[in-house]
Design a protein around this motif. Structure first.
Motif, PDB file in Angstrom:
ATOM      1  N   THR A   5      39.806  46.784  45.976  1.00  0.00           N
ATOM      2  CA  THR A   5      38.979  47.307  44.889  1.00  0.00           C
ATOM      3  C   THR A   5      37.879  48.179  45.466  1.00  0.00           C
ATOM      4  OG1 THR A   5      37.794  46.688  42.873  1.00  0.00           O
ATOM      5  CG2 THR A   5      37.292  45.422  44.836  1.00  0.00           C
ATOM      6  N   SER A  16      35.516  49.880  38.453  1.00  0.00           N
ATOM      7  CA  SER A  16      35.236  48.710  39.283  1.00  0.00           C
ATOM      8  C   SER A  16      33.888  48.932  39.950  1.00  0.00           C
ATOM      9  CB  SER A  16      36.331  48.503  40.339  1.00  0.00           C
ATOM     10  OG  SER A  16      36.468  49.655  41.160  1.00  0.00           O
ATOM     11  N   THR A  62      38.870  45.870  37.249  1.00  0.00           N
ATOM     12  CA  THR A  62      38.603  44.465  37.566  1.00  0.00           C
ATOM     13  C   THR A  62      39.162  43.548  36.490  1.00  0.00           C
ATOM     14  OG1 THR A  62      36.572  45.125  38.706  1.00  0.00           O
ATOM     15  CG2 THR A  62      36.816  42.794  38.135  1.00  0.00           C
TER      16      THR A  62
END
Length: 324
Positions: free
Chosen positions: A82, A90, A104
């Motif tokens: 991420t 994110s 997310t």
């Protein structure tokens, strides 16, 4: 079937049902960032996402232990890459010490449903490698999957395997708020651009982008390109006083940044539109079983409106329907 056999069968069914109902997407601490948990359950689970699919249709005992899915089942963990600086997709919420955003929420719901299908709680271990490393492939087992707004391109498909798209993205151009520029045509002839490194926007400016989009807009001529680690760092650089004629980045991210930062998004059609999908390393363990399950899950999240709700929550519009 005698009485004791029936009792054992009923007890077994109850255990399976309880496991499927209670498994979730609780995250372990990421190895390269501060948060100790994933984004809140309220943020990651919309009202209509109630019941996860039953695990009865999938038999984990058939999974090759050496495959990527087999390793995830054995470890009870999936390592997801991420970006902690890619709002609204994110980002690290420093107030709560958790990751939040569209990607997310999508990742957490995906793992929740994967856990239900496997009948085992799979936890998330967030990883934060550089975008250039993710898109290059050959991850060397450092993370299992990218759920981070990776656009599908011809070049990337040579090094990663894509799951079915979970949304559709577009690019845009922004200029400093005090810039006199009103149209893309005014940026021809050596103007300075800031982009995220190894992004489709960098490829578009340099003329190397390979996608299927009949409406792709021609890039400005002779661009002077500066590449920073992420798109958002370009916006942050302009806010800090660094001078660029324009920024090329994700249309939704630029629109979000323009609410509070000194930039203005140029009017006009998207410079290009692409499919966006989860990605898995081609050079890693066999991932066919995992890709098949993820395709099911993405299809279910499209069908029940979960992805649309996440999109509306974080992007203030629905980007999950393929443009006509």
């Amino acid at each position: 079937m005698n009485k004791s056999t029936r009792l054992l069968a009923l007890l077994g069914a109850a255990v399976i049902a309880f496991s499927a109902c209670t498994s979730g997407s609780a995250s372990t601490a990421p190895s390269a960032a501060a948060p100790t948990t994933a984004a809140s359950a309220e943020a990651s689970t919309p009202a209509s996402a109630g019941a996860s699919p039953s695990a009865a249709a999938f038999d984990p005992s058939t999974v090759d232990p050496a495959s990527l899915l087999g390793q995830i089942i054995k470890n009870g963990t999936i390592r997801i890459s991420t970006d902690p600086n890619y709002k609204p997709f994110s980002f690290l919420n420093t107030a709560t010490n958790t990751y939040e955003g569209f990607d997310t929420s999508t990742a957490e719901e995906t793992v929740k449903r994967l856990s239900a299908k496997l009948g085992k709680d799979i936890k998330i271990d967030w990883q934060t490698p550089g975008w250039d490393l993710i898109t290059a492939g050959s991850w060397g087992g450092r993370w299992d999957i990218s759920i981070g707004s990776m656009s599908v391109t011809v070049g990337r498909a040579k090094v990663v395997d894509f799951v079915d798209p979970y949304y559709f993205d577009s690019g845009a151009v922004a200029v400093p708020k005090d810039s006199p520029v009103q149209s893309l045509s005014e940026l021809d002839g050596g103007k300075t651009f800031c982009v995220g490194a190894a992004t489709t926007y960098e490829q578009w400016l340099k003329g190397t982008l390979e996608i299927v989009d009949p409406n792709i807009v021609k890039a400005p001529t002779s661009p002077d390109v500066t590449s920073l680690p992420t798109d958002n760092e370009c916006v942050q650089a302009v806010t800090a006083g660094r001078k660029f004629d324009a920024i090329v980045a994700n249309a939704n991210g630029l629109a979000d940044a323009a609410k509070t930062q000194p930039i203005r998004v140029l009017a006009g059609p998207p410079i290009f539109t692409v499919s966006v999908a989860f990605a898995l390393d081609k050079s890693g363990p066999d991932n066919k079983a995992l890709v098949a399950l993820l395709n099911e899950i993405v299809g279910e999240m499209h069908a029940d409106g979960t992805l649309s709700q996440f999109s509306t929550k974080w992007l203030e519009k629905d980007v999950t329907v393929k443009p006509s």
